[in-house]
Design an enzyme around this catalytic site. Structure first.
Site, PDB file in Angstrom:
ATOM      1  N   ARG A 272      20.100  64.123 -37.586  1.00  0.00           N
ATOM      2  CA  ARG A 272      18.885  64.030 -38.403  1.00  0.00           C
ATOM      3  C   ARG A 272      18.825  65.288 -39.273  1.00  0.00           C
ATOM      4  NH1 ARG A 272      13.567  63.296 -34.869  1.00  0.00           N
ATOM      5  NH2 ARG A 272      13.379  65.540 -35.195  1.00  0.00           N
TER       6      ARG A 272
ATOM      7  N   ARG B  11      14.028  74.618 -31.845  1.00  0.00           N
ATOM      8  CA  ARG B  11      13.176  73.610 -31.186  1.00  0.00           C
ATOM      9  C   ARG B  11      13.280  73.686 -29.668  1.00  0.00           C
ATOM     10  NH1 ARG B  11      15.413  69.788 -34.547  1.00  0.00           N
ATOM     11  NH2 ARG B  11      15.250  68.010 -33.141  1.00  0.00           N
TER      12      ARG B  11
ATOM     13  N   ARG C 118      23.417  63.911 -33.191  1.00  0.00           N
ATOM     14  CA  ARG C 118      22.464  62.933 -33.717  1.00  0.00           C
ATOM     15  C   ARG C 118      22.404  62.884 -35.236  1.00  0.00           C
ATOM     16  NH1 ARG C 118      16.333  63.072 -31.433  1.00  0.00           N
ATOM     17  NH2 ARG C 118      16.124  64.781 -32.923  1.00  0.00           N
TER      18      ARG C 118
ATOM     19  N   ARG D 235       1.643  69.946 -27.859  1.00  0.00           N
ATOM     20  CA  ARG D 235       2.876  70.714 -27.718  1.00  0.00           C
ATOM     21  C   ARG D 235       2.579  72.176 -27.405  1.00  0.00           C
ATOM     22  NH1 ARG D 235       6.252  67.304 -30.910  1.00  0.00           N
ATOM     23  NH2 ARG D 235       8.415  67.914 -31.138  1.00  0.00           N
TER      24      ARG D 235
ATOM     25  N   LYS E  29      12.891  60.507 -25.491  1.00  0.00           N
ATOM     26  CA  LYS E  29      11.486  60.132 -25.462  1.00  0.00           C
ATOM     27  C   LYS E  29      11.187  58.980 -26.421  1.00  0.00           C
ATOM     28  CE  LYS E  29       8.997  63.650 -26.528  1.00  0.00           C
ATOM     29  NZ  LYS E  29       8.236  63.321 -27.736  1.00  0.00           N
TER      30      LYS E  29
HETATM   31  P1  ADP Z   1      11.635  66.461 -31.750  1.00  0.00           P
HETATM   32  O1  ADP Z   1      10.989  65.957 -30.476  1.00  0.00           O
HETATM   33  O2  ADP Z   1      12.982  65.878 -31.971  1.00  0.00           O
HETATM   34  O3  ADP Z   1      11.593  67.959 -31.889  1.00  0.00           O
HETATM   35  P2  ADP Z   1       9.450  65.277 -33.362  1.00  0.00           P
HETATM   36  O4  ADP Z   1       9.830  64.089 -34.133  1.00  0.00           O
HETATM   37  O5  ADP Z   1       8.509  65.089 -32.215  1.00  0.00           O
HETATM   38  O6  ADP Z   1      10.810  65.949 -32.963  1.00  0.00           O
HETATM   39  O7  ADP Z   1       8.824  66.390 -34.328  1.00  0.00           O
HETATM   40  C1  ADP Z   1       9.525  66.867 -35.445  1.00  0.00           C
HETATM   41  C2  ADP Z   1       8.880  68.151 -35.963  1.00  0.00           C
HETATM   42  O8  ADP Z   1       7.497  67.899 -36.312  1.00  0.00           O
HETATM   43  C3  ADP Z   1       8.811  69.296 -34.955  1.00  0.00           C
HETATM   44  O9  ADP Z   1       9.997  70.049 -34.907  1.00  0.00           O
HETATM   45  C4  ADP Z   1       7.612  70.103 -35.483  1.00  0.00           C
HETATM   46  O10 ADP Z   1       7.963  70.880 -36.599  1.00  0.00           O
HETATM   47  C5  ADP Z   1       6.665  69.018 -35.979  1.00  0.00           C
HETATM   48  N1  ADP Z   1       5.688  68.600 -34.941  1.00  0.00           N
HETATM   49  C6  ADP Z   1       5.620  67.385 -34.316  1.00  0.00           C
HETATM   50  N2  ADP Z   1       4.612  67.349 -33.426  1.00  0.00           N
HETATM   51  C7  ADP Z   1       4.015  68.576 -33.462  1.00  0.00           C
HETATM   52  C8  ADP Z   1       2.937  69.187 -32.770  1.00  0.00           C
HETATM   53  N3  ADP Z   1       2.234  68.527 -31.814  1.00  0.00           N
HETATM   54  N4  ADP Z   1       2.604  70.461 -33.084  1.00  0.00           N
HETATM   55  C9  ADP Z   1       3.273  71.135 -34.012  1.00  0.00           C
HETATM   56  N5  ADP Z   1       4.319  70.644 -34.697  1.00  0.00           N
HETATM   57  C10 ADP Z   1       4.691  69.368 -34.444  1.00  0.00           C
END
Ligand code: ADP
Length: 185
Positions: free
Chosen positions: A129, A140, A127, A88, A13
């Protein structure tokens, strides 16, 4: 153009969002990036959020909804935005609907980037991270399945959902996205 970009962790994404922004110029609202910036700046919200992020859990809805509300009110969003990583959960999607309804600026489209789960695990494990430990990855992916995938039905029923096949080269996938977005205009 006002769009939401949905996809499981590891779907690519972030890469596609970059391409999309270069071509269509929406404001880019990545909640993951915003939370990491808040954490790195050591703000109260950032440090609290990190307790969830580091184990792969979602940050509480109200925290993220407040962040997005503030961000959407900024002037660059009036020309269009790409929501990346938000909503989400159904509660977040409902809160977003309320905000956009009040502003009279409904969504144009919701893009789903679809990749099979086995492929995601392989990609994420490679990856590296800080929150890409096997346990956090599992959390996740399960969180996506349980909390986020119901949004596909939610937006499908509203007639907003377009599903993009996330397998192939970066260019092939972006061509699919362009085809969907160009057909909206
Ligand atoms: P990924 O898509 O790789 O899981 P993101 O960079 O989108 O990672 O998000 C990293 C972390 O930030 C998530 O695992 C979560 O803990 C938090 N996070 C991001 N966006 C949201 C959201 N809309 N609601 C709740 N937590 C979020």
């Amino acid at each position: 153009m006002r769009l939401v970009f949905i996809g499981p962790p590891g779907a690519g994404k972030g890469t596609q969002a970059e391409f999309l922004i270069k071509k269509y110029h929406p404001a880019h609202l990545s909640t993951g990036d915003m939370l990491r910036a808040a954490r790195d700046a050591g703000t109260e919200v950032g440090l609290k959020a990190n307790e969830y992020m580091s184990t792969g859990q979602l940050v509480p809805d109200q925290v993220i909804v407040d962040i997005i509300k503030e961000r959407l009110a900024q002037p660059d969003c009036s020309e269009g935005f790409l929501l990346d990583g938000f909503p989400r959960t159904i509660a977040q999607a409902e809160a977003l609907d309320e905000m956009l309804k009040a502003a009279g600026t409904p969504l144009d489209v919701v893009l789903e980037l679809r990749v099979p789960e086995e492929e995601l695990f392989t990609r994420l494990a490679g990856r590296g991270r800080a929150d890409d430990t096997p346990e956090a990855i599992k959390t996740r992916l399960v969180g996506y399945r349980n909390q986020t995938s119901p949004l596909l039905d939610y937006y499908g029923k509203k007639g907003l959902l377009k599903t993009i096949d996330g397998l192939g080269t970066v260019e092939e996938i972006f061509a699919r996205i362009e085809k969907e977005l160009d057909s909206l205009q």
